[in-house]
Design an enzyme around this catalytic site. Structure first.
Site, PDB file in Angstrom:
ATOM      1  N   CYS A  39      -7.614  -2.108  -5.449  1.00  0.00           N
ATOM      2  CA  CYS A  39      -8.762  -1.469  -6.105  1.00  0.00           C
ATOM      3  C   CYS A  39     -10.067  -2.085  -5.588  1.00  0.00           C
ATOM      4  CB  CYS A  39      -8.681  -1.632  -7.617  1.00  0.00           C
ATOM      5  SG  CYS A  39      -7.565  -0.462  -8.452  1.00  0.00           S
ATOM      6  N   HIS A  87       1.061   1.753  -2.133  1.00  0.00           N
ATOM      7  CA  HIS A  87       0.580   1.749  -0.751  1.00  0.00           C
ATOM      8  C   HIS A  87       1.712   2.090   0.185  1.00  0.00           C
ATOM      9  CE1 HIS A  87       1.866  -2.353  -1.766  1.00  0.00           C
ATOM     10  NE2 HIS A  87       2.226  -2.489  -0.501  1.00  0.00           N
TER      11      HIS A  87
HETATM   12  P1  5GP Z   1       3.792  -5.188  -0.024  1.00  0.00           P
HETATM   13  O1  5GP Z   1       4.402  -6.540   0.238  1.00  0.00           O
HETATM   14  O2  5GP Z   1       3.239  -5.100  -1.432  1.00  0.00           O
HETATM   15  O3  5GP Z   1       4.658  -4.028   0.336  1.00  0.00           O
HETATM   16  O4  5GP Z   1       2.564  -5.069   0.969  1.00  0.00           O
HETATM   17  C1  5GP Z   1       1.331  -5.655   0.730  1.00  0.00           C
HETATM   18  C2  5GP Z   1       0.644  -5.764   2.070  1.00  0.00           C
HETATM   19  O5  5GP Z   1      -0.725  -5.967   1.821  1.00  0.00           O
HETATM   20  C3  5GP Z   1       1.133  -6.931   2.947  1.00  0.00           C
HETATM   21  O6  5GP Z   1       1.624  -6.413   4.184  1.00  0.00           O
HETATM   22  C4  5GP Z   1      -0.106  -7.800   3.120  1.00  0.00           C
HETATM   23  O7  5GP Z   1      -0.217  -8.322   4.416  1.00  0.00           O
HETATM   24  C5  5GP Z   1      -1.237  -6.832   2.808  1.00  0.00           C
HETATM   25  N1  5GP Z   1      -2.417  -7.440   2.201  1.00  0.00           N
HETATM   26  C6  5GP Z   1      -2.425  -8.255   1.108  1.00  0.00           C
HETATM   27  N2  5GP Z   1      -3.697  -8.603   0.812  1.00  0.00           N
HETATM   28  C7  5GP Z   1      -4.483  -7.986   1.732  1.00  0.00           C
HETATM   29  C8  5GP Z   1      -5.904  -7.965   1.942  1.00  0.00           C
HETATM   30  O8  5GP Z   1      -6.695  -8.578   1.226  1.00  0.00           O
HETATM   31  N3  5GP Z   1      -6.350  -7.219   2.992  1.00  0.00           N
HETATM   32  C9  5GP Z   1      -5.516  -6.519   3.804  1.00  0.00           C
HETATM   33  N4  5GP Z   1      -6.067  -5.828   4.816  1.00  0.00           N
HETATM   34  N5  5GP Z   1      -4.175  -6.510   3.634  1.00  0.00           N
HETATM   35  C10 5GP Z   1      -3.674  -7.246   2.604  1.00  0.00           C
HETATM   36 ZN    ZN Z   2      -5.378  -0.949  -7.909  1.00  0.00          ZN
END
Ligand code: 5GP
Ligand code: ZN
Length: 124
Positions: free
Chosen positions: A22, A113
């Site tokens: 967000c 996402h």
């Molecule tokens: P999940 O593990 O929830 O499927 O994916 C979360 C993704 O968000 C991870 O691949 C991580 O590298 C990315 N991520 C987490 N925090 C940030 C951020 O502050 N900026 C960006 N660009 N990516 C983020």
């Molecule tokens: Zn959110």
């Protein structure tokens, strides 16, 4: 507790002040934009796993893809179309689309996402 007291951190526009995505959508945390429209925002993953690794998120908070599909299927369809466009532009239309859902499946950010993984030949 009166009727206006919030029981979560969600505001009337869906913004959650405890949600990193967000904050990215709102521009309060910097990100590298790849695409934006009325419903979705796409930006480079900070820790890329492939040559091109883009995250696509709904602008309005949903905890995960199942909640998004139930509440707003048009936005989910938009996310798939944006993933296709990113892959068309960067790797002749081939890509992997991943929605980690639930902590034990690797979800670490609880704002829906899509991971778009492309830009190189991926292992099966
Ligand atoms: P999940 O593990 O929830 O499927 O994916 C979360 C993704 O968000 C991870 O691949 C991580 O590298 C990315 N991520 C987490 N925090 C940030 C951020 O502050 N900026 C960006 N660009 N990516 C983020
Ligand atoms: Zn959110």
């Amino acid at each position: 507790m009166d009727a206006t007291t919030k029981t979560t951190n969600e505001q009337s526009d869906g913004y959650r002040d405890d949600c990193v995505f967000c904050k990215i959508v709102a521009g309060r945390i910097a990100s590298t934009e790849v695409y934006e429209d009325d419903r979705v925002y796409a930006f480079k993953d900070i820790n890329p796993k492939t040559a091109v690794h883009v995250l696509i998120v709904p602008k309005k908070h949903a905890d995960n893809v199942a909640e998004l599909a139930a509440r707003d299927p048009e936005t989910l369809a938009d996310i798939v179309a944006v993933a296709q466009k990113i892959a068309d532009d960067s790797f002749h239309g081939a890509y992997r689309l991943v929605f980690n859902t639930g902590k034990d499946a690797g979800q670490s950010v609880f704002h829906a996402h899509a991971h778009v993984l492309t830009g190189e030949v991926l292992p099966e």
